[in-house]
Motif scaffolding. Structure first.
Motif, PDB file in Angstrom:
ATOM      1  N   LEU A   7      32.930  77.843  -0.967  1.00  0.00           N
ATOM      2  CA  LEU A   7      31.349  77.845  -0.341  1.00  0.00           C
ATOM      3  C   LEU A   7      30.561  77.062  -1.451  1.00  0.00           C
ATOM      4  O   LEU A   7      30.865  77.083  -2.659  1.00  0.00           O
ATOM      5  N   SER A   8      29.347  76.759  -0.806  1.00  0.00           N
ATOM      6  CA  SER A   8      28.321  76.093  -1.781  1.00  0.00           C
ATOM      7  C   SER A   8      27.054  76.612  -1.131  1.00  0.00           C
ATOM      8  O   SER A   8      27.098  76.886   0.078  1.00  0.00           O
ATOM      9  N   ALA A   9      25.972  76.855  -2.089  1.00  0.00           N
ATOM     10  CA  ALA A   9      24.862  77.356  -1.763  1.00  0.00           C
ATOM     11  C   ALA A   9      23.696  76.592  -2.349  1.00  0.00           C
ATOM     12  O   ALA A   9      23.514  75.984  -3.485  1.00  0.00           O
ATOM     13  N   TYR A  10      22.434  76.580  -1.622  1.00  0.00           N
ATOM     14  CA  TYR A  10      21.363  75.601  -1.845  1.00  0.00           C
ATOM     15  C   TYR A  10      20.340  76.468  -1.401  1.00  0.00           C
ATOM     16  O   TYR A  10      19.889  76.883  -0.459  1.00  0.00           O
ATOM     17  N   GLY A  11      19.407  76.582  -2.746  1.00  0.00           N
ATOM     18  CA  GLY A  11      18.339  77.686  -2.522  1.00  0.00           C
ATOM     19  C   GLY A  11      17.255  76.963  -3.039  1.00  0.00           C
ATOM     20  O   GLY A  11      16.825  75.911  -3.621  1.00  0.00           O
ATOM     21  N   HIS A  12      15.783  77.603  -2.650  1.00  0.00           N
ATOM     22  CA  HIS A  12      14.582  77.280  -2.932  1.00  0.00           C
ATOM     23  C   HIS A  12      14.046  76.292  -1.936  1.00  0.00           C
ATOM     24  O   HIS A  12      13.181  75.598  -2.379  1.00  0.00           O
ATOM     25  N   ASN A  13      14.607  76.117  -0.935  1.00  0.00           N
ATOM     26  CA  ASN A  13      14.230  74.745  -0.199  1.00  0.00           C
ATOM     27  C   ASN A  13      12.931  75.100   0.399  1.00  0.00           C
ATOM     28  O   ASN A  13      12.501  76.097   0.759  1.00  0.00           O
ATOM     29  N   ARG A  14      12.132  73.890   0.792  1.00  0.00           N
ATOM     30  CA  ARG A  14      11.034  73.997   1.650  1.00  0.00           C
ATOM     31  C   ARG A  14      10.976  73.887   3.105  1.00  0.00           C
ATOM     32  O   ARG A  14      10.499  74.865   3.777  1.00  0.00           O
ATOM     33  N   LYS A  15      12.217  73.353   3.592  1.00  0.00           N
ATOM     34  CA  LYS A  15      12.514  73.236   4.779  1.00  0.00           C
ATOM     35  C   LYS A  15      14.047  73.187   5.113  1.00  0.00           C
ATOM     36  O   LYS A  15      14.704  72.480   4.272  1.00  0.00           O
ATOM     37  N   GLN A  20      26.520  75.091  12.520  1.00  0.00           N
ATOM     38  CA  GLN A  20      26.600  73.417  12.624  1.00  0.00           C
ATOM     39  C   GLN A  20      27.391  73.006  11.634  1.00  0.00           C
ATOM     40  O   GLN A  20      27.550  73.669  10.236  1.00  0.00           O
ATOM     41  N   ARG A  21      28.426  72.056  11.831  1.00  0.00           N
ATOM     42  CA  ARG A  21      29.313  71.355  10.974  1.00  0.00           C
ATOM     43  C   ARG A  21      28.607  70.273  10.346  1.00  0.00           C
ATOM     44  O   ARG A  21      27.603  69.435  10.926  1.00  0.00           O
ATOM     45  N   VAL A  22      28.757  69.997   9.117  1.00  0.00           N
ATOM     46  CA  VAL A  22      27.939  68.960   8.357  1.00  0.00           C
ATOM     47  C   VAL A  22      29.055  68.289   7.543  1.00  0.00           C
ATOM     48  O   VAL A  22      29.909  68.595   7.174  1.00  0.00           O
ATOM     49  N   SER A  23      28.574  66.901   7.173  1.00  0.00           N
ATOM     50  CA  SER A  23      29.409  65.854   6.346  1.00  0.00           C
ATOM     51  C   SER A  23      28.792  65.950   4.822  1.00  0.00           C
ATOM     52  O   SER A  23      27.552  65.940   4.798  1.00  0.00           O
ATOM     53  N   ALA A  24      29.611  65.654   4.208  1.00  0.00           N
ATOM     54  CA  ALA A  24      29.355  65.441   2.684  1.00  0.00           C
ATOM     55  C   ALA A  24      28.404  64.490   2.649  1.00  0.00           C
ATOM     56  O   ALA A  24      28.323  63.090   3.177  1.00  0.00           O
ATOM     57  N   GLY A  25      27.188  64.508   1.731  1.00  0.00           N
ATOM     58  CA  GLY A  25      26.098  63.372   1.787  1.00  0.00           C
ATOM     59  C   GLY A  25      24.954  63.754   2.985  1.00  0.00           C
ATOM     60  O   GLY A  25      23.922  62.964   2.963  1.00  0.00           O
ATOM     61  N   GLN A  26      25.247  64.541   4.065  1.00  0.00           N
ATOM     62  CA  GLN A  26      24.255  64.714   5.042  1.00  0.00           C
ATOM     63  C   GLN A  26      22.890  65.409   4.367  1.00  0.00           C
ATOM     64  O   GLN A  26      23.318  66.649   3.842  1.00  0.00           O
ATOM     65  N   GLN A  27      21.913  65.198   4.985  1.00  0.00           N
ATOM     66  CA  GLN A  27      20.740  65.837   4.462  1.00  0.00           C
ATOM     67  C   GLN A  27      20.800  67.277   5.134  1.00  0.00           C
ATOM     68  O   GLN A  27      20.772  67.323   6.239  1.00  0.00           O
ATOM     69  N   ILE A  28      20.426  68.243   4.735  1.00  0.00           N
ATOM     70  CA  ILE A  28      20.474  69.672   5.158  1.00  0.00           C
ATOM     71  C   ILE A  28      19.216  70.333   5.108  1.00  0.00           C
ATOM     72  O   ILE A  28      18.845  71.355   5.586  1.00  0.00           O
ATOM     73  N   ALA A  29      18.319  69.732   4.000  1.00  0.00           N
ATOM     74  CA  ALA A  29      17.033  70.541   3.793  1.00  0.00           C
ATOM     75  C   ALA A  29      16.174  69.640   2.934  1.00  0.00           C
ATOM     76  O   ALA A  29      16.559  68.553   2.602  1.00  0.00           O
ATOM     77  N   GLU A  30      14.879  70.068   2.679  1.00  0.00           N
ATOM     78  CA  GLU A  30      13.796  69.285   1.945  1.00  0.00           C
ATOM     79  C   GLU A  30      13.685  70.413   0.570  1.00  0.00           C
ATOM     80  O   GLU A  30      13.532  71.344   0.749  1.00  0.00           O
ATOM     81  N   MET A  31      13.615  69.771  -0.495  1.00  0.00           N
ATOM     82  CA  MET A  31      13.377  70.450  -1.865  1.00  0.00           C
ATOM     83  C   MET A  31      12.258  71.247  -1.732  1.00  0.00           C
ATOM     84  O   MET A  31      11.291  70.748  -1.260  1.00  0.00           O
ATOM     85  N   GLY A  32      11.975  72.343  -2.488  1.00  0.00           N
ATOM     86  CA  GLY A  32      10.789  73.017  -2.176  1.00  0.00           C
ATOM     87  C   GLY A  32      10.825  73.998  -3.683  1.00  0.00           C
ATOM     88  O   GLY A  32      11.626  73.902  -4.400  1.00  0.00           O
ATOM     89  N   ARG A  33       9.765  75.205  -3.490  1.00  0.00           N
ATOM     90  CA  ARG A  33       9.876  76.036  -4.584  1.00  0.00           C
ATOM     91  C   ARG A  33       9.724  77.277  -3.896  1.00  0.00           C
ATOM     92  O   ARG A  33       9.191  78.284  -4.821  1.00  0.00           O
ATOM     93  N   SER A  44      11.023  66.657  -6.543  1.00  0.00           N
ATOM     94  CA  SER A  44       9.738  66.672  -5.953  1.00  0.00           C
ATOM     95  C   SER A  44       9.484  67.390  -4.575  1.00  0.00           C
ATOM     96  O   SER A  44      10.753  67.292  -4.030  1.00  0.00           O
ATOM     97  N   ALA A  45       8.739  68.204  -4.038  1.00  0.00           N
ATOM     98  CA  ALA A  45       8.694  68.598  -2.691  1.00  0.00           C
ATOM     99  C   ALA A  45       8.991  67.587  -1.690  1.00  0.00           C
ATOM    100  O   ALA A  45       8.423  66.499  -1.772  1.00  0.00           O
ATOM    101  N   ASP A  47       9.160  73.101  -7.749  1.00  0.00           N
ATOM    102  CA  ASP A  47       9.957  72.288  -6.919  1.00  0.00           C
ATOM    103  C   ASP A  47      11.550  71.807  -7.498  1.00  0.00           C
ATOM    104  O   ASP A  47      11.410  71.297  -8.437  1.00  0.00           O
ATOM    105  N   MET A  48      12.565  72.503  -7.087  1.00  0.00           N
ATOM    106  CA  MET A  48      13.648  72.404  -7.678  1.00  0.00           C
ATOM    107  C   MET A  48      14.756  72.756  -6.676  1.00  0.00           C
ATOM    108  O   MET A  48      14.333  73.510  -5.426  1.00  0.00           O
ATOM    109  N   LEU A  49      16.028  72.505  -6.956  1.00  0.00           N
ATOM    110  CA  LEU A  49      17.147  72.939  -6.000  1.00  0.00           C
ATOM    111  C   LEU A  49      18.102  73.803  -6.893  1.00  0.00           C
ATOM    112  O   LEU A  49      18.447  73.611  -8.094  1.00  0.00           O
ATOM    113  N   HIS A  50      18.325  75.122  -6.409  1.00  0.00           N
ATOM    114  CA  HIS A  50      19.472  75.923  -7.359  1.00  0.00           C
ATOM    115  C   HIS A  50      20.642  75.724  -6.382  1.00  0.00           C
ATOM    116  O   HIS A  50      20.854  76.070  -5.152  1.00  0.00           O
ATOM    117  N   PHE A  51      21.683  75.289  -7.059  1.00  0.00           N
ATOM    118  CA  PHE A  51      22.971  74.853  -6.372  1.00  0.00           C
ATOM    119  C   PHE A  51      24.001  75.608  -6.956  1.00  0.00           C
ATOM    120  O   PHE A  51      24.243  75.689  -8.121  1.00  0.00           O
TER     121      PHE A  51
END
Length: 284
Positions: free
Chosen positions: A228-236, A243-256, A192-193, A262-266
């Motif tokens: 590498l990993s890629a995360y597409g179609h985000n809303r925000k 920026q360095r990130v940790s596993a499980g850290q929120q990096i975006a909000e799902m969108g379309r 969901s968005a 509303d979905m994540l392409h991973f």
């Protein structure tokens, strides 16, 4: 004197008209002159109209066909998008293979690779395949001789080393990876968005933007020199490049963005080429 002069002019006009008619009868060429402030209107056809570029680009994500050993010299006016699509490569792949950072500026005379930087073909999907090699026919048959069957040849998937992968979002997987399938280079996870999108493993954000056609608002995380990993179609997007990130850290909000729902392409990529994420993510 006036009448002969008029008669002569009439004769010349008639001759000019006859010459024009003769030229028209001998050729099918036609010159159409447009006002200087208006371009000619394209001819209409009865075939199906081509969709707008922006619409066509968001419907599918193409699979790259690397040209191993081949390079291209950048010419004036070239763009990453033009070079990639002309050579059957996605802009994302071309940028990753050549370490071209946003905003994807290239220069005349620059050489770009049309294949992953290590020059190797993508790793085969994990499977166990029995390969039967016929043995030489014996000169004289004997009870003990038979056609040997070698043990199965096992192909292994690339190992992720010390990387610990986790699911980037909660939700139903509505599309899975399939090698060679244009729209299935990763997983599509429904949601969901505004739903949380999380880093699948520790790493550094190497891209955060919307400049790659077909992915919408996209984030790319580099985990090491190969993964590498890629995360597409985000809303925000909630992280920035570098920026360095940790596993499980929120990096975006799902969108379309660039998606029908509303979905994540991973995607998970090894040496720039997509692999099946479900081979590395924990079993649900």
């Amino acid at each position: 004197m006036t009448k002969p002069r008029l008669s002569m002019m009439s004769t010349r006009l008639l001759a000019a008209a006859a010459a024009t008619a003769a030229l028209a009868a001998c050729t099918t060429a036609r010159v159409v002159e447009y006002p200087s402030n208006r371009a000619p209107t394209p001819a209409r056809t009865t075939g199906s109209p081509m969709p707008p570029a922006s619409q066509a680009s968001t419907t599918t994500q193409k699979v790259s066909t690397p040209k191993y050993g081949a390079t291209y010299e950048v010419q004036k006016g070239d763009t990453v998008y033009h070079i990639a699509t002309t050579n059957g490569i996605t802009p994302l792949d071309l940028a990753l293979w050549n370490d071209i950072p946003p905003p994807y500026t290239i220069h005349p005379g620059q050489r770009v690779r049309l294949y992953p930087r290590n020059g190797k073909a993508p790793p085969p999907p994990p499977s166990t395949t029995a390969v039967v090699v016929p043995a030489p026919r014996p000169s004289a048959p004997s009870p003990s001789s038979s056609t040997p069957t070698p043990p199965p040849a096992v192909t292994t998937r690339p190992t992720a080393g010390n990387l610990a992968w986790r699911w980037p979002a909660d939700g139903q997987v509505i599309s899975t990876y399939q090698a060679g399938e244009p729209t299935r280079q990763g997983l599509d996870i429904a949601g969901s968005a505004g739903q949380s999108v999380r880093a699948a493993s520790d790493g550094v954000v190497v891209y955060s933007g919307a400049g790659l056609v077909g992915y919408g608002e996209l984030i790319i995380i580099k985990h090491n020199n190969e993964w590498l990993s890629a995360y597409g179609h985000n809303r925000k997007r909630m992280v920035t490049e570098g920026q360095r990130v940790s596993a499980g850290q929120q990096i975006a909000e799902m969108g379309r963005t660039a998606a029908p729902r509303d979905m994540l392409h991973f995607e998970i990529r090894f040496d720039g080429k997509p692999v099946d994420p479900q081979l590395y993510l924990p079993k649900k």
